[in-house]
Design a protein around this motif. Structure first.
Motif, PDB file in Angstrom:
ATOM      1  N   LYS A  68       0.663  -1.160  -0.007  1.00  0.00           N
ATOM      2  CA  LYS A  68      -0.035  -0.059   0.007  1.00  0.00           C
ATOM      3  C   LYS A  68       0.768   1.311   0.119  1.00  0.00           C
ATOM      4  CE  LYS A  68      -4.129  -1.933   2.361  1.00  0.00           C
ATOM      5  NZ  LYS A  68      -4.948  -1.868   3.524  1.00  0.00           N
ATOM      6  N   PHE A  69       2.109   1.177   0.604  1.00  0.00           N
ATOM      7  CA  PHE A  69       3.039   2.292   0.618  1.00  0.00           C
ATOM      8  C   PHE A  69       3.467   2.683  -0.635  1.00  0.00           C
ATOM      9  CE2 PHE A  69       7.114   4.480   1.971  1.00  0.00           C
ATOM     10  CZ  PHE A  69       6.453   5.684   2.439  1.00  0.00           C
ATOM     11  N   GLY A  70       3.908   1.509  -1.388  1.00  0.00           N
ATOM     12  CA  GLY A  70       4.406   1.650  -2.799  1.00  0.00           C
ATOM     13  C   GLY A  70       3.220   2.162  -3.817  1.00  0.00           C
ATOM     14  N   GLN A  71       2.046   1.722  -3.369  1.00  0.00           N
ATOM     15  CA  GLN A  71       0.571   2.210  -4.439  1.00  0.00           C
ATOM     16  C   GLN A  71       0.827   3.956  -4.137  1.00  0.00           C
ATOM     17  OE1 GLN A  71      -2.271  -0.019  -3.310  1.00  0.00           O
ATOM     18  NE2 GLN A  71      -1.917  -1.553  -4.599  1.00  0.00           N
ATOM     19  N   LYS A  72       0.671   4.048  -2.766  1.00  0.00           N
ATOM     20  CA  LYS A  72       0.979   5.698  -2.431  1.00  0.00           C
ATOM     21  C   LYS A  72       1.950   6.480  -3.274  1.00  0.00           C
ATOM     22  CE  LYS A  72       0.639   8.875   1.254  1.00  0.00           C
ATOM     23  NZ  LYS A  72       0.401   9.072   2.880  1.00  0.00           N
ATOM     24  N   LEU A  73       3.088   6.097  -3.128  1.00  0.00           N
ATOM     25  CA  LEU A  73       4.160   6.604  -4.111  1.00  0.00           C
ATOM     26  C   LEU A  73       4.014   6.831  -5.414  1.00  0.00           C
ATOM     27  CD1 LEU A  73       7.375   5.345  -1.904  1.00  0.00           C
ATOM     28  CD2 LEU A  73       5.960   7.424  -1.679  1.00  0.00           C
ATOM     29  N   ASP A  74       3.629   5.580  -5.854  1.00  0.00           N
ATOM     30  CA  ASP A  74       3.195   5.403  -7.489  1.00  0.00           C
ATOM     31  C   ASP A  74       2.107   6.538  -7.804  1.00  0.00           C
ATOM     32  OD1 ASP A  74       5.078   3.576  -7.584  1.00  0.00           O
ATOM     33  OD2 ASP A  74       3.636   1.743  -7.473  1.00  0.00           O
ATOM     34  N   PHE A  75       1.288   6.627  -7.028  1.00  0.00           N
ATOM     35  CA  PHE A  75       0.031   7.666  -7.152  1.00  0.00           C
ATOM     36  C   PHE A  75       0.871   9.016  -7.186  1.00  0.00           C
ATOM     37  CE2 PHE A  75      -3.352  10.210  -6.274  1.00  0.00           C
ATOM     38  CZ  PHE A  75      -4.587   9.567  -6.456  1.00  0.00           C
ATOM     39  N   LEU A  76       1.500   9.331  -6.370  1.00  0.00           N
ATOM     40  CA  LEU A  76       2.109  10.503  -6.270  1.00  0.00           C
ATOM     41  C   LEU A  76       2.857  10.866  -7.604  1.00  0.00           C
ATOM     42  CD1 LEU A  76       2.775  10.643  -2.509  1.00  0.00           C
ATOM     43  CD2 LEU A  76       1.302  12.111  -3.728  1.00  0.00           C
ATOM     44  N   GLU A  77       3.681   9.743  -7.959  1.00  0.00           N
ATOM     45  CA  GLU A  77       4.444   9.916  -9.390  1.00  0.00           C
ATOM     46  C   GLU A  77       3.483  10.250 -10.465  1.00  0.00           C
ATOM     47  OE1 GLU A  77       7.641   9.731 -12.107  1.00  0.00           O
ATOM     48  OE2 GLU A  77       7.588  10.156  -9.891  1.00  0.00           O
ATOM     49  N   ARG A  78       2.398   9.317 -10.715  1.00  0.00           N
ATOM     50  CA  ARG A  78       1.542   9.788 -11.623  1.00  0.00           C
ATOM     51  C   ARG A  78       0.828  11.037 -11.700  1.00  0.00           C
ATOM     52  NH1 ARG A  78      -0.025   4.494  -9.952  1.00  0.00           N
ATOM     53  NH2 ARG A  78       0.755   2.755 -11.181  1.00  0.00           N
ATOM     54  N   MET A  79       0.584  11.479 -10.503  1.00  0.00           N
ATOM     55  CA  MET A  79       0.044  12.969 -10.484  1.00  0.00           C
ATOM     56  C   MET A  79       1.253  13.972 -10.854  1.00  0.00           C
ATOM     57  SD  MET A  79      -2.170  13.410  -6.562  1.00  0.00           S
ATOM     58  CE  MET A  79      -2.332  15.140  -7.117  1.00  0.00           C
ATOM     59  N   THR A  80       2.398  13.689 -10.571  1.00  0.00           N
ATOM     60  CA  THR A  80       3.569  14.531 -11.074  1.00  0.00           C
ATOM     61  C   THR A  80       3.672  14.634 -12.250  1.00  0.00           C
ATOM     62  OG1 THR A  80       4.685  14.105  -8.806  1.00  0.00           O
ATOM     63  CG2 THR A  80       6.020  14.932 -10.696  1.00  0.00           C
ATOM     64  N   ARG A  81       3.587  13.598 -13.073  1.00  0.00           N
ATOM     65  CA  ARG A  81       3.784  13.510 -14.427  1.00  0.00           C
ATOM     66  C   ARG A  81       2.415  14.393 -15.061  1.00  0.00           C
ATOM     67  NH1 ARG A  81       7.657  11.541 -12.659  1.00  0.00           N
ATOM     68  NH2 ARG A  81       8.042  13.822 -12.844  1.00  0.00           N
ATOM     69  N   TRP A  82       1.137  14.115 -14.593  1.00  0.00           N
ATOM     70  CA  TRP A  82      -0.016  14.977 -14.940  1.00  0.00           C
ATOM     71  C   TRP A  82       0.355  16.257 -14.794  1.00  0.00           C
ATOM     72  CZ3 TRP A  82      -2.778  17.575 -11.177  1.00  0.00           C
ATOM     73  CH2 TRP A  82      -3.758  18.155 -11.520  1.00  0.00           C
ATOM     74  N   SER A  83       0.843  16.561 -13.640  1.00  0.00           N
ATOM     75  CA  SER A  83       1.194  18.087 -13.121  1.00  0.00           C
ATOM     76  C   SER A  83       2.117  18.898 -14.055  1.00  0.00           C
ATOM     77  CB  SER A  83       1.472  18.405 -11.864  1.00  0.00           C
ATOM     78  OG  SER A  83       1.880  19.581 -11.458  1.00  0.00           O
ATOM     79  N   GLU A  84       3.215  18.143 -14.577  1.00  0.00           N
ATOM     80  CA  GLU A  84       4.140  18.766 -15.299  1.00  0.00           C
ATOM     81  C   GLU A  84       3.468  19.153 -16.779  1.00  0.00           C
ATOM     82  OE1 GLU A  84       7.913  15.962 -13.875  1.00  0.00           O
ATOM     83  OE2 GLU A  84       6.853  15.739 -15.703  1.00  0.00           O
ATOM     84  N   ALA A  85       2.566  18.453 -17.459  1.00  0.00           N
ATOM     85  CA  ALA A  85       1.910  18.787 -18.631  1.00  0.00           C
ATOM     86  C   ALA A  85       0.616  19.642 -18.439  1.00  0.00           C
ATOM     87  CB  ALA A  85       1.262  17.433 -19.214  1.00  0.00           C
ATOM     88  N   LEU A  86       0.354  20.148 -16.983  1.00  0.00           N
ATOM     89  CA  LEU A  86      -0.915  20.826 -17.112  1.00  0.00           C
ATOM     90  C   LEU A  86      -0.727  22.385 -17.457  1.00  0.00           C
ATOM     91  CD1 LEU A  86      -3.695  20.785 -15.532  1.00  0.00           C
ATOM     92  CD2 LEU A  86      -2.469  21.622 -13.386  1.00  0.00           C
ATOM     93  N   SER A  87      -1.724  22.793 -18.073  1.00  0.00           N
ATOM     94  CA  SER A  87      -1.551  24.169 -18.373  1.00  0.00           C
ATOM     95  C   SER A  87      -2.989  24.710 -18.197  1.00  0.00           C
ATOM     96  CB  SER A  87      -1.472  24.235 -20.004  1.00  0.00           C
ATOM     97  OG  SER A  87      -2.568  23.708 -20.567  1.00  0.00           O
ATOM     98  N   GLY A  88      -2.981  26.118 -17.877  1.00  0.00           N
ATOM     99  CA  GLY A  88      -4.359  26.764 -17.350  1.00  0.00           C
ATOM    100  C   GLY A  88      -4.719  26.957 -15.960  1.00  0.00           C
ATOM    101  N   PRO A  89      -5.251  27.859 -15.759  1.00  0.00           N
ATOM    102  CA  PRO A  89      -5.632  28.214 -14.031  1.00  0.00           C
ATOM    103  C   PRO A  89      -6.373  26.919 -13.368  1.00  0.00           C
ATOM    104  CG  PRO A  89      -7.061  29.229 -15.602  1.00  0.00           C
ATOM    105  CD  PRO A  89      -6.289  28.768 -16.489  1.00  0.00           C
TER     106      PRO A  89
END
Length: 264
Positions: free
Chosen positions: A124-145
């Protein structure tokens, strides 16, 4: 002319079980948008009538039976909703919408991560870290307010927990989680609105365990709930609130609501 907008985030820990305190809060504070996490109900059984009766006619749900679940309820129109699977297992942990002014709201419930801060010993701890990694990749490509809200299940700063040294080995405040959150925050230069208005070392807890019979006695809180904004949205924020008193209401969630006010 800019208009006021009040947005609330609240891990309610079962919306049907706690609907009375949700109604009480909405009557008293009247936010324009309410983002809930851990609703614990499938969409068909969500208590939409209670919200519509209070003027929240725009409702976007992403529910799941007994576990997880997120929802956005609004007095203002919502559009372009989506549901991203950062858990990669179809758990209901994200819902996003766009307001008429072009601002996006992303409502997230990050996995708690279990009790052992070790990827090998505790999947479960690994899943949490992987979740945050996927969010980070999404955030890098994010544009707009964009406004990112929710139970992120990490208290990143020393002042975000009741005792930094005692909690360094406790899931939600471990160095590896704090580092993952820092990468996410840096990925789009997010502004942490809580700490923007209440810089550390100010007290800013949002969660207290049910394990204490009286949470006020030892006051062992953590700041697990967050609102982050892109710079353009952060520039319009005027006030931030943490409603500690809700932790003492009848049948409370272990989390309290947080709210930011904007002039947009």
């Amino acid at each position: 002319m800019p208009l006021p907008l009040k947005i609330v985030s609240w891990n309610i820990n079962s919306v049907r079980f706690r609907i009375e305190i949700v109604e009480k809060f909405l009557r008293e504070m009247a936010p324009d948008v309410l983002c809930l996490q851990e609703t614990k109900v499938i969409d068909q059984d969500f208590p939409t009538a209670a919200f519509r009766a209070l003027g929240y006619r725009h409702i976007v749900l992403h529910g799941q039976k007994m576990h997880h679940g997120v929802a956005i309820l609004s007095k203002v129109p919502l559009a372009e909703d989506d549901r991203l699977d950062w858990q990669a297992n179809r758990e209901a942990r994200h819902v996003g919408v766009r307001l008429a002014n072009g601002m996006r709201i992303e409502n997230v419930y990050v996995p708690a991560g279990g009790d052992v801060p070790d990827r090998d010993a505790n999947p479960k701890f690994g899943q949490k870290l992987d979740f945050l990694e996927r969010m980070t990749r999404w955030s890098e490509a994010l544009s707009g307010p964009t406004l990112l809200v929710g139970d992120l299940n990490i208290a990143p700063l020393e002042a975000d927990v009741w005792n930094h040294k005692q909690l360094l080995g406790v899931v939600s405040h471990t160095p590896v989680e704090v580092a993952a959150m820092a990468q996410l925050k840096a990925s789009n230069s997010w502004v942490d609105l809580g700490r923007h208005f209440f810089p550390e070392p100010a007290r800013l807890h949002t969660w207290w365990s049910y394990r204490s019979a009286d949470w006020t006695v030892n006051d062992r809180g953590r700041r697990l709930d967050h609102m982050w904004a892109t710079a353009d949205i952060a520039a319009t924020a005027t006030r931030h609130h943490v409603f500690e008193e809700c932790r003492s209401w009848l049948k409370p969630s272990d989390h309290v609501p947080i709210m930011t006010e904007f002039q947009i």
